[in-house]
Design a protein around this motif. Structure first.
Motif, PDB file in Angstrom:
ATOM      1  N   VAL A 173       0.845  -1.205   0.000  1.00 63.35           N
ATOM      2  CA  VAL A 173       0.000   0.000   0.000  1.00 63.35           C
ATOM      3  C   VAL A 173       0.882   1.257   0.000  1.00 63.35           C
ATOM      4  O   VAL A 173       0.655   2.202  -0.760  1.00 63.35           O
ATOM      5  CB  VAL A 173      -0.945  -0.018   1.225  1.00 63.35           C
ATOM      6  N   GLU A 174       1.901   1.243   0.854  1.00 63.65           N
ATOM      7  CA  GLU A 174       2.791   2.414   0.937  1.00 63.65           C
ATOM      8  C   GLU A 174       3.554   2.624  -0.368  1.00 63.65           C
ATOM      9  O   GLU A 174       3.668   3.738  -0.874  1.00 63.65           O
ATOM     10  CB  GLU A 174       3.754   2.238   2.125  1.00 63.65           C
ATOM     11  N   GLU A 175       4.067   1.518  -0.918  1.00 57.61           N
ATOM     12  CA  GLU A 175       4.789   1.598  -2.200  1.00 57.61           C
ATOM     13  C   GLU A 175       3.906   2.197  -3.288  1.00 57.61           C
ATOM     14  O   GLU A 175       4.354   2.975  -4.117  1.00 57.61           O
ATOM     15  CB  GLU A 175       5.168   0.186  -2.673  1.00 57.61           C
ATOM     16  N   ASN A 176       2.635   1.782  -3.289  1.00 56.69           N
ATOM     17  CA  ASN A 176       1.718   2.255  -4.325  1.00 56.69           C
ATOM     18  C   ASN A 176       1.518   3.773  -4.214  1.00 56.69           C
ATOM     19  O   ASN A 176       1.528   4.491  -5.223  1.00 56.69           O
ATOM     20  CB  ASN A 176       0.385   1.504  -4.224  1.00 56.69           C
ATOM     21  N   ALA A 177       1.356   4.259  -2.974  1.00 54.74           N
ATOM     22  CA  ALA A 177       1.175   5.710  -2.786  1.00 54.74           C
ATOM     23  C   ALA A 177       2.441   6.453  -3.202  1.00 54.74           C
ATOM     24  O   ALA A 177       2.371   7.486  -3.881  1.00 54.74           O
ATOM     25  CB  ALA A 177       0.832   6.013  -1.327  1.00 54.74           C
ATOM     26  N   LEU A 178       3.605   5.925  -2.813  1.00 57.29           N
ATOM     27  CA  LEU A 178       4.859   6.600  -3.170  1.00 57.29           C
ATOM     28  C   LEU A 178       5.041   6.622  -4.679  1.00 57.29           C
ATOM     29  O   LEU A 178       5.523   7.610  -5.254  1.00 57.29           O
ATOM     30  CB  LEU A 178       6.047   5.902  -2.492  1.00 57.29           C
ATOM     31  N   ALA A 179       4.636   5.532  -5.337  1.00 58.92           N
ATOM     32  CA  ALA A 179       4.765   5.472  -6.799  1.00 58.92           C
ATOM     33  C   ALA A 179       3.851   6.515  -7.447  1.00 58.92           C
ATOM     34  O   ALA A 179       4.236   7.182  -8.403  1.00 58.92           O
ATOM     35  CB  ALA A 179       4.435   4.071  -7.300  1.00 58.92           C
ATOM     36  N   MET A 180       2.625   6.659  -6.905  1.00 57.72           N
ATOM     37  CA  MET A 180       1.710   7.654  -7.483  1.00 57.72           C
ATOM     38  C   MET A 180       2.287   9.066  -7.327  1.00 57.72           C
ATOM     39  O   MET A 180       2.266   9.870  -8.252  1.00 57.72           O
ATOM     40  CB  MET A 180       0.329   7.586  -6.836  1.00 57.72           C
ATOM     41  N   HIS A 181       2.845   9.339  -6.142  1.00 54.31           N
ATOM     42  CA  HIS A 181       3.389  10.687  -5.928  1.00 54.31           C
ATOM     43  C   HIS A 181       4.667  10.914  -6.740  1.00 54.31           C
ATOM     44  O   HIS A 181       4.920  12.042  -7.177  1.00 54.31           O
ATOM     45  CB  HIS A 181       3.576  10.958  -4.431  1.00 54.31           C
ATOM     46  N   ALA A 182       5.425   9.861  -6.971  1.00 57.21           N
ATOM     47  CA  ALA A 182       6.600   9.999  -7.842  1.00 57.21           C
ATOM     48  C   ALA A 182       6.121  10.292  -9.268  1.00 57.21           C
ATOM     49  O   ALA A 182       6.664  11.161  -9.956  1.00 57.21           O
ATOM     50  CB  ALA A 182       7.437   8.724  -7.806  1.00 57.21           C
ATOM     51  N   LEU A 183       5.069   9.586  -9.675  1.00 56.59           N
ATOM     52  CA  LEU A 183       4.531   9.769 -11.032  1.00 56.59           C
ATOM     53  C   LEU A 183       4.071  11.213 -11.243  1.00 56.59           C
ATOM     54  O   LEU A 183       4.404  11.832 -12.258  1.00 56.59           O
ATOM     55  CB  LEU A 183       3.354   8.802 -11.239  1.00 56.59           C
TER      56      LEU A 183
END
Ligand code: DP6
Length: 334
Positions: A253-263
């Motif tokens: 879940v955390e990785e997914n949020a970080l990936a969205m914010h990186a995107l």
């Protein structure tokens, strides 16, 4: 391009009856995406490029009452305050009401009350549109099923299609041009020990809405990586829930949020929702985790965080973040 109006006509085709009530109310919970929706293949119908997955916030959400207005315009009241017609908030609701007006001289009064911290940006569209659609279903006696209501809610706001249910919900992206296969479906596993907490680090309004920001999503050179990531994360999140593997679940879940914010930082113009206070809270979470606390976060299109942990760690999380509002999403919900 298929219009919203066309979709509404299709859904209501065999459900129009003349036995209206004069008023109707409904509640819908807010939902937090654990695997985020980011990018639309059709902006008119809010059709996403990919599926997403959320957790509803139990009793936190929006209660909406709809009735017929005597005036010659719609009246929108939110948390006891009259909302001016020209605001974006009112315009989105009026645009939705235009789709379901029995004739152009019928106007509505919409009164909604949110019991979620407004500053957290969570009181926003998802729970509101889901509650509105449920209330309309009662007012007009449409007797639509939840799948159809989910499609209608999506026309108001994409993530609203997941707010028709409590607990975990998957939004299937679907493939159809008219979006009739793009709706929420409950993932019916319960996790009573799971806790989610709302951590407000800033009550400043965000500088760009998720709707605006999402328009830029597919311009990022990393958008194709995001699509692959979401597919892997969605499968992993469901597996981790089934196995009640909290550490793997929280990490994904955390990785997914970080990936969205990186995107979103790689769109142009670049978008940054993370504030220094957000980063400070993230560092505190990472430090606590290094010391053995099973605490993870997710972050929507804003500066605030949602914390994920298990019941057994409640006291430790409270000690770290005394202002966080803790929710038990599977307890005492109908
Ligand atoms: C970051 O559903 O608010 O919260 O479809 O334009 O109304 P519209 O967007 P919206 O976007 C939500 C974005 C998100 C991720 C999520 O909820 O999945």
């Amino acid at each position: 391009m298929i219009s919203k109006h066309h979709v509404v006509q299709k859904i209501l085709k065999n459900h129009n009856n003349l036995n209206y009530f004069s008023t109707a109310s409904a509640f819908a919970p807010a939902n937090i995406a654990l695997c985020k929706y980011w990018g639309k293949r059709d902006a008119e119908l809010n059709l996403p490029y990919h599926s997403s997955f959320s957790l509803s916030l139990g009793k936190l959400g929006v209660q909406t009452t709809i009735s017929f207005a005597q005036e010659d315009h719609d009246i929108i009241i939110s948390n006891n305050q009259m909302i001016a017609q020209e605001t974006e908030f009112a315009q989105r609701i009026i645009e939705f009401l235009n789709l379901i007006r029995p004739n152009k001289h019928t106007y509505f009064q919409i009164q909604s009350t949110a019991n979620i911290p407004i500053a957290a940006g969570l009181a926003s569209s998802a729970a509101g549109f889901a509650a509105l659609v449920k209330a309309c279903n009662r007012l007009f006696n449409w007797r639509l099923d939840k799948q159809e209501l989910s499609i209608l809610a999506r026309l108001g706001s994409g993530s609203a299609c997941r707010s028709l249910w409590h607990g975990f919900v998957e939004w299937h992206a679907g493939l159809a041009h008219d979006g009739m296969d793009s709706y929420g479906e409950p993932f019916t596993v319960q996790w009573p020990e799971l806790r989610i907490a709302i951590l407000i680090v800033s009550s400043q309004p965000k500088n760009i809405s998720s709707r605006q920001a999402m328009k830029l999503a597919s311009d990022s050179p990393f958008y194709h990586c995001w699509l692959t990531k979401v597919e892997t994360d969605l499968t992993a999140i469901k597996r981790n829930i089934l196995n009640q593997e909290f550490l793997l679940f929280g990490r994904t879940v955390e990785e997914n949020a970080l990936a969205m914010h990186a995107l979103i930082q790689t769109s142009w113009p670049p978008i940054q929702y993370t504030l220094p206070a957000t980063l400070a809270a993230i560092q505190k979470i990472w430090q606590a985790r290094e010391q053995g606390l099973a605490l993870f976060f997710t972050q929507d299109a804003g500066a605030n965080l949602q914390l994920l942990f298990l019941q057994q760690d409640t006291l430790q999380v409270q000690a770290l973040f005394p202002t966080a509002q803790i929710i038990a999403p599977f307890l005492n919900v109908p």
